[in-house]
Design an enzyme around this catalytic site. Structure first.
Site, PDB file in Angstrom:
ATOM      1  N   ASN A   9      -5.762  16.798   0.684  1.00  0.00           N
ATOM      2  CA  ASN A   9      -5.837  16.365   2.077  1.00  0.00           C
ATOM      3  C   ASN A   9      -4.729  17.100   2.815  1.00  0.00           C
ATOM      4  OD1 ASN A   9      -5.883  15.082   4.528  1.00  0.00           O
ATOM      5  ND2 ASN A   9      -5.045  13.138   3.781  1.00  0.00           N
ATOM      6  N   TRP A  10      -5.126  18.128   3.544  1.00  0.00           N
ATOM      7  CA  TRP A  10      -4.111  18.964   4.211  1.00  0.00           C
ATOM      8  C   TRP A  10      -3.508  18.301   5.449  1.00  0.00           C
ATOM      9  CZ3 TRP A  10      -6.539  24.597   4.259  1.00  0.00           C
ATOM     10  CH2 TRP A  10      -6.408  25.143   2.981  1.00  0.00           C
ATOM     11  N   LYS A  11      -4.119  17.209   5.933  1.00  0.00           N
ATOM     12  CA  LYS A  11      -3.654  16.573   7.172  1.00  0.00           C
ATOM     13  C   LYS A  11      -3.584  17.636   8.280  1.00  0.00           C
ATOM     14  CE  LYS A  11      -1.451  13.253   4.252  1.00  0.00           C
ATOM     15  NZ  LYS A  11      -0.474  12.214   4.089  1.00  0.00           N
ATOM     16  N   HIS A  94      -8.389   6.869   6.671  1.00  0.00           N
ATOM     17  CA  HIS A  94      -7.052   7.163   6.128  1.00  0.00           C
ATOM     18  C   HIS A  94      -6.024   6.290   6.858  1.00  0.00           C
ATOM     19  CE1 HIS A  94      -3.348   9.245   5.180  1.00  0.00           C
ATOM     20  NE2 HIS A  94      -3.981   9.788   4.155  1.00  0.00           N
ATOM     21  N   GLU A  96      -3.195   6.890   8.003  1.00  0.00           N
ATOM     22  CA  GLU A  96      -2.578   7.486   9.198  1.00  0.00           C
ATOM     23  C   GLU A  96      -3.483   7.326  10.408  1.00  0.00           C
ATOM     24  OE1 GLU A  96      -1.799  11.278   7.378  1.00  0.00           O
ATOM     25  OE2 GLU A  96      -0.206  10.361   6.193  1.00  0.00           O
ATOM     26  N   GLU A 166      -4.912   4.187  -1.624  1.00  0.00           N
ATOM     27  CA  GLU A 166      -3.671   4.809  -1.183  1.00  0.00           C
ATOM     28  C   GLU A 166      -2.722   3.743  -0.635  1.00  0.00           C
ATOM     29  OE1 GLU A 166      -4.431   9.300  -0.404  1.00  0.00           O
ATOM     30  OE2 GLU A 166      -4.499   8.209   1.468  1.00  0.00           O
ATOM     31  N   GLY A 172       3.463  10.209   1.288  1.00  0.00           N
ATOM     32  CA  GLY A 172       4.453  11.107   1.872  1.00  0.00           C
ATOM     33  C   GLY A 172       5.881  10.621   1.728  1.00  0.00           C
ATOM     34  N   SER A 212       1.785  10.558  -2.983  1.00  0.00           N
ATOM     35  CA  SER A 212       2.827  11.326  -3.684  1.00  0.00           C
ATOM     36  C   SER A 212       2.391  11.808  -5.070  1.00  0.00           C
ATOM     37  CB  SER A 212       4.126  10.515  -3.771  1.00  0.00           C
ATOM     38  OG  SER A 212       4.606  10.203  -2.470  1.00  0.00           O
ATOM     39  N   GLY A 233      -1.953  14.840  -0.881  1.00  0.00           N
ATOM     40  CA  GLY A 233      -1.508  15.332   0.429  1.00  0.00           C
ATOM     41  C   GLY A 233      -0.598  16.539   0.268  1.00  0.00           C
ATOM     42  N   GLY A 234       0.687  16.302   0.383  1.00  0.00           N
ATOM     43  CA  GLY A 234       1.694  17.371   0.396  1.00  0.00           C
ATOM     44  C   GLY A 234       1.519  18.412  -0.699  1.00  0.00           C
TER      45      GLY A 234
HETATM   46  P1  PGA Z   1       0.823  12.503  -0.108  1.00  0.00           P
HETATM   47  O1  PGA Z   1      -0.414  12.056   0.820  1.00  0.00           O
HETATM   48  O2  PGA Z   1       0.230  13.060  -1.373  1.00  0.00           O
HETATM   49  O3  PGA Z   1       1.548  13.536   0.694  1.00  0.00           O
HETATM   50  O4  PGA Z   1       1.645  11.270  -0.367  1.00  0.00           O
HETATM   51  C1  PGA Z   1      -1.579  11.505   0.277  1.00  0.00           C
HETATM   52  C2  PGA Z   1      -2.560  11.164   1.380  1.00  0.00           C
HETATM   53  O5  PGA Z   1      -2.131  10.702   2.448  1.00  0.00           O
HETATM   54  O6  PGA Z   1      -3.776  11.336   1.220  1.00  0.00           O
END
Ligand code: PGA
Length: 248
Positions: A9-11, A94, A96, A166, A172, A212, A233-234
């Site tokens: 997930n590149w956001k 998600h 966010e 999640e 993050g 994470s 994500g990251g």
């Molecule tokens: P993260 O994000 O791996 O950077 O914690 C995961 C996500 O929000 O899908």
């Protein structure tokens, strides 16, 4: 048998040029594995990624969609627009988006229903906040999200669903849920689906953990019985790191 599924997930990261650079690098590293692999990218990157990954087995997902067919919704993107580009998946709900963009269980439910009119498979995100976990309400929150988000969705469609557990406090933050905490909630999610539908249907749903996930903890997480995959994500922004996770 469920095939393990790891999605990036590149956001809001990577311009089109950066996405192409990633794709070229990742294609060199990617040898094809038993793990289903996808990158969920910003809308502007989707077309180039679909073209770059054609024939490789690497799939592409969006990170959001609108629930209407079309209309006066400035700034939004419809499911038909995504279908035409050829994306395989779409993240819905998600945390966010729930936190910053007014996503509610009601809009999540409408978006899932819209996606199910076509062929894009939703990746539904659920999870509790730290406050909710500390208050002992984690399972109640997740159950509430599942009941509301999946309202009036048929068993046939549920079989095509991917759920990403999640915990908001692990996204993050560098703070991963312990494999046991993740395992427990993923098992709880499957049991909830058994109650809502039936065992055969629940058995087909891929349940990912997200929060994470990185090369250093991917093996431990992926080896848990109840966890079928990861939403990353990251650590999906670097081709080498993402490849290491897929190679867990
Ligand atoms: P993260 O994000 O791996 O950077 O914690 C995961 C996500 O929000 O899908």
């Amino acid at each position: 048998m469920r095939v393990p599924f790891i999605a990036g997930n590149w956001k809001m990261f990577k311009t089109k040029a950066e996405a192409l650079e990633f794709a070229e690098e990742f294609k060199k590293l990617y040898k094809g594995t038993d793990v289903q692999t996808a990158i969920c990218a910003p809308f502007t990157d989707l077309e180039v990624l679909v073209a770059a990954f054609r024939g490789t087995g690497i799939q592409v997902g969006a990170q959001n969609v609108h629930f209407a067919d079309n209309g006066a919704y400035t700034g939004e993107i419809s499911a038909a627009m995504l279908e035409e580009i050829g994306v395989d998946f779409c993240i819905v709900g998600h945390s966010e988006r729930r936190q910053y963009f007014g996503e509610t269980d009601e809009t999540v439910n409408l978006k899932l229903k819209k996606l199910y009119e076509g062929s894009i498979r939703p990746i539904l995100c659920v999870g509790e906040s730290l406050e909710q976990r500390d208050a002992g309400k984690a399972t109640d929150i997740v159950k509430g999200q599942l009941l509301a988000d999946l309202e009036n969705i048929s068993a046939e469609n549920i079989r095509k669903l991917v759920i990403a557990y999640e915990p908001v406090w692990a996204i993050g933050t560098g703070r991963t849920a312990t494999p046991q905490q993740a395992e427990e909630m993923c098992a709880f999610i499957r049991n909830t689906l058994i109650d809502m539908y039936d065992e055969d249907t629940a058995d087909e749903v891929i349940i990912q953990y997200g929060g994470s996930v990185k090369p250093a903890n991917a093996t431990e997480i992926m080896n848990m019985d109840e966890i079928d995959g990861a939403l990353v994500g990251g650590a999906s922004l670097k081709a080498e790191d993402f490849m290491e996770i897929i190679d867990f």
